[in-house]
Write a protein that holds these residues in place. Structure first.
Motif, mmCIF file in Angstrom:
data_model
loop_
_atom_site.group_PDB
_atom_site.id
_atom_site.type_symbol
_atom_site.label_atom_id
_atom_site.label_comp_id
_atom_site.label_asym_id
_atom_site.label_seq_id
_atom_site.Cartn_x
_atom_site.Cartn_y
_atom_site.Cartn_z
ATOM 1 N N GLU A 47 10.926 -7.761 11.261
ATOM 2 C CA GLU A 47 9.867 -6.647 11.209
ATOM 3 C C GLU A 47 8.375 -7.301 11.329
ATOM 4 O OE1 GLU A 47 9.402 -4.812 7.244
ATOM 5 O OE2 GLU A 47 11.157 -6.266 6.965
ATOM 6 N N LEU A 48 7.574 -6.565 11.602
ATOM 7 C CA LEU A 48 6.019 -6.669 11.410
ATOM 8 C C LEU A 48 6.026 -6.360 9.825
ATOM 9 C CD1 LEU A 48 3.354 -7.227 12.667
ATOM 10 C CD2 LEU A 48 3.249 -4.911 12.936
ATOM 11 N N PHE A 49 5.228 -7.524 9.063
ATOM 12 C CA PHE A 49 4.689 -7.132 7.796
ATOM 13 C C PHE A 49 3.727 -7.975 7.217
ATOM 14 C CE2 PHE A 49 7.258 -11.061 8.046
ATOM 15 C CZ PHE A 49 6.780 -12.012 7.548
ATOM 16 N N ASP A 50 3.098 -7.486 6.170
ATOM 17 C CA ASP A 50 2.115 -8.231 5.671
ATOM 18 C C ASP A 50 2.403 -9.526 5.024
ATOM 19 O OD1 ASP A 50 -0.602 -8.621 4.900
ATOM 20 O OD2 ASP A 50 -0.813 -6.931 3.565
ATOM 21 N N ALA A 51 2.152 -10.599 5.598
ATOM 22 C CA ALA A 51 2.512 -11.702 4.667
ATOM 23 C C ALA A 51 1.697 -12.342 3.589
ATOM 24 C CB ALA A 51 2.823 -12.870 5.612
ATOM 25 N N VAL A 52 2.191 -12.327 2.221
ATOM 26 C CA VAL A 52 1.129 -12.670 1.182
ATOM 27 C C VAL A 52 1.674 -13.769 0.218
ATOM 28 C CG1 VAL A 52 -0.082 -10.448 1.238
ATOM 29 C CG2 VAL A 52 1.875 -10.908 -0.516
ATOM 30 N N SER A 53 1.038 -14.425 -0.436
ATOM 31 C CA SER A 53 1.396 -15.467 -1.405
ATOM 32 C C SER A 53 1.934 -14.743 -2.789
ATOM 33 C CB SER A 53 0.533 -16.389 -1.627
ATOM 34 O OG SER A 53 -0.734 -15.621 -2.728
ATOM 35 N N GLU A 54 2.636 -15.337 -3.503
ATOM 36 C CA GLU A 54 3.078 -14.837 -4.689
ATOM 37 C C GLU A 54 2.105 -14.397 -5.545
ATOM 38 O OE1 GLU A 54 6.342 -13.626 -5.890
ATOM 39 O OE2 GLU A 54 7.451 -14.707 -4.449
ATOM 40 N N GLN A 55 1.168 -15.053 -5.570
ATOM 41 C CA GLN A 55 -0.434 -14.667 -6.546
ATOM 42 C C GLN A 55 -0.813 -13.355 -5.943
ATOM 43 O OE1 GLN A 55 -3.220 -18.004 -6.561
ATOM 44 N NE2 GLN A 55 -4.410 -16.790 -8.190
ATOM 45 N N VAL A 56 -1.159 -13.417 -4.688
ATOM 46 C CA VAL A 56 -1.823 -12.329 -4.071
ATOM 47 C C VAL A 56 -0.735 -10.959 -4.235
ATOM 48 C CG1 VAL A 56 -2.220 -10.923 -1.950
ATOM 49 C CG2 VAL A 56 -3.057 -13.474 -2.280
ATOM 50 N N PHE A 57 0.213 -11.054 -4.413
ATOM 51 C CA PHE A 57 1.325 -9.961 -4.355
ATOM 52 C C PHE A 57 1.171 -9.627 -5.630
ATOM 53 C CE2 PHE A 57 5.294 -7.792 -5.261
ATOM 54 C CZ PHE A 57 5.552 -7.236 -4.125
ATOM 55 N N ALA A 58 1.307 -10.514 -6.688
ATOM 56 C CA ALA A 58 1.436 -10.182 -8.205
ATOM 57 C C ALA A 58 -0.080 -9.493 -8.227
ATOM 58 C CB ALA A 58 1.530 -11.470 -9.030
ATOM 59 N N THR A 59 -1.028 -9.858 -7.786
ATOM 60 C CA THR A 59 -2.319 -9.434 -8.308
ATOM 61 C C THR A 59 -2.229 -7.790 -7.671
ATOM 62 O OG1 THR A 59 -3.657 -11.247 -7.970
ATOM 63 C CG2 THR A 59 -4.779 -9.309 -7.617
ATOM 64 N N ARG A 60 -1.930 -7.692 -6.372
ATOM 65 C CA ARG A 60 -1.896 -6.214 -5.856
ATOM 66 C C ARG A 60 -0.873 -5.337 -6.820
ATOM 67 N NH1 ARG A 60 -1.465 -7.043 0.910
ATOM 68 N NH2 ARG A 60 -3.037 -8.137 1.112
ATOM 69 N N ALA A 61 0.088 -5.765 -7.048
ATOM 70 C CA ALA A 61 1.293 -5.022 -7.927
ATOM 71 C C ALA A 61 0.326 -4.743 -9.303
ATOM 72 C CB ALA A 61 2.313 -5.970 -8.019
ATOM 73 N N ALA A 62 -0.252 -5.621 -9.789
ATOM 74 C CA ALA A 62 -1.011 -5.230 -11.159
ATOM 75 C C ALA A 62 -2.037 -4.333 -10.962
ATOM 76 C CB ALA A 62 -1.542 -6.546 -11.657
ATOM 77 N N GLN A 63 -2.735 -4.246 -9.698
ATOM 78 C CA GLN A 63 -3.882 -3.304 -9.322
ATOM 79 C C GLN A 63 -3.154 -1.994 -8.878
ATOM 80 O OE1 GLN A 63 -5.841 -5.641 -6.437
ATOM 81 N NE2 GLN A 63 -7.112 -6.613 -8.052
ATOM 82 N N GLY A 64 -1.825 -1.814 -8.825
ATOM 83 C CA GLY A 64 -1.427 -0.273 -8.495
ATOM 84 C C GLY A 64 -1.261 -0.132 -6.890
ATOM 85 N N ALA A 65 -1.103 -1.191 -6.157
ATOM 86 C CA ALA A 65 -1.349 -1.112 -4.615
ATOM 87 C C ALA A 65 -0.095 -0.802 -3.975
ATOM 88 C CB ALA A 65 -1.905 -2.681 -4.201
#
Length: 181
Positions: A47-65
């Motif tokens: 699938e088409l997806f937004d590829a991010v690093s674990e660090q970016v993912f964790a930051t986005r999750a913490a920000q409620g994204a």
């Protein structure tokens, strides 16, 4: 305005969830395809997806994204909160979702429908091997995973994607939009 439905497309690895979603979205341009955020390398197929690093993912999750997020197969997956805007404007949205997240999805989305895509084990093995993202051992591990229980309280539509994709897409469309089939 009536809110749209969040269509959680679930099923075992190799069942062809993304192919079915692509086909349904091609037939229904008004259906919003949710682009997941995944900690998988860009260009790894599927699938088409937004590829991010674990660090970016964790930051986005913490920000409620993310409306929902989870880990599976050593990766992190997220459904962006943008989906709420789409649903509020009356548009249906479809996302490939982990079956383990259905309870959380039922809490997050008022208008949830589950499209359960299945396929015969030999077809799943063929598809997993063909996509080339996993080793043979990883494929065997995915095939050996037991199917989690589907919550009985959710509206669940099941299609078998062992045959021709166009037949599966037609079955999905008829199940999701019976008044327009």
């Amino acid at each position: 305005m009536k809110p749209g439905r969040f269509i959680a497309v679930v099923g075992p690895s190799g069942a062809g969830k993304d192919s079915v979603i692509d086909g349904v979205c091609a037939a229904r341009p008004d259906l919003h395809r949710v682009q997941r955020v995944i900690t998988r390398a860009a260009g790894s197929g599927g699938e088409l997806f937004d590829a991010v690093s674990e660090q970016v993912f964790a930051t986005r999750a913490a920000q409620g994204a993310f409306a929902l997020h989870w880990t599976a197969h050593g990766l992190s997956y997220g459904i962006p909160t943008l989906v709420h805007h789409v649903l509020q404007h009356g548009q249906d949205a479809a996302a490939n979702l982990s079956r383990a997240m259905l309870g959380a999805a039922a809490e997050e989305f008022d208008n949830l429908i589950v499209l359960h895509v299945t396929a015969q084990p030999e077809m799943r093995a063929h598809r997993l091997s063909r996509r080339g993202r996993e080793t043979g051992q990883d494929v065997n591990r995915r095939l050996a995973r037991p199917d989690p229980e589907m919550p009985g309280s959710l509206t669940t539509l099941t299609i078998d994607n062992s045959g021709a994709l166009e037949d599966s897409v037609a079955a999905a469309l008829a199940a999701l939009y019976p008044d327009r089939a």
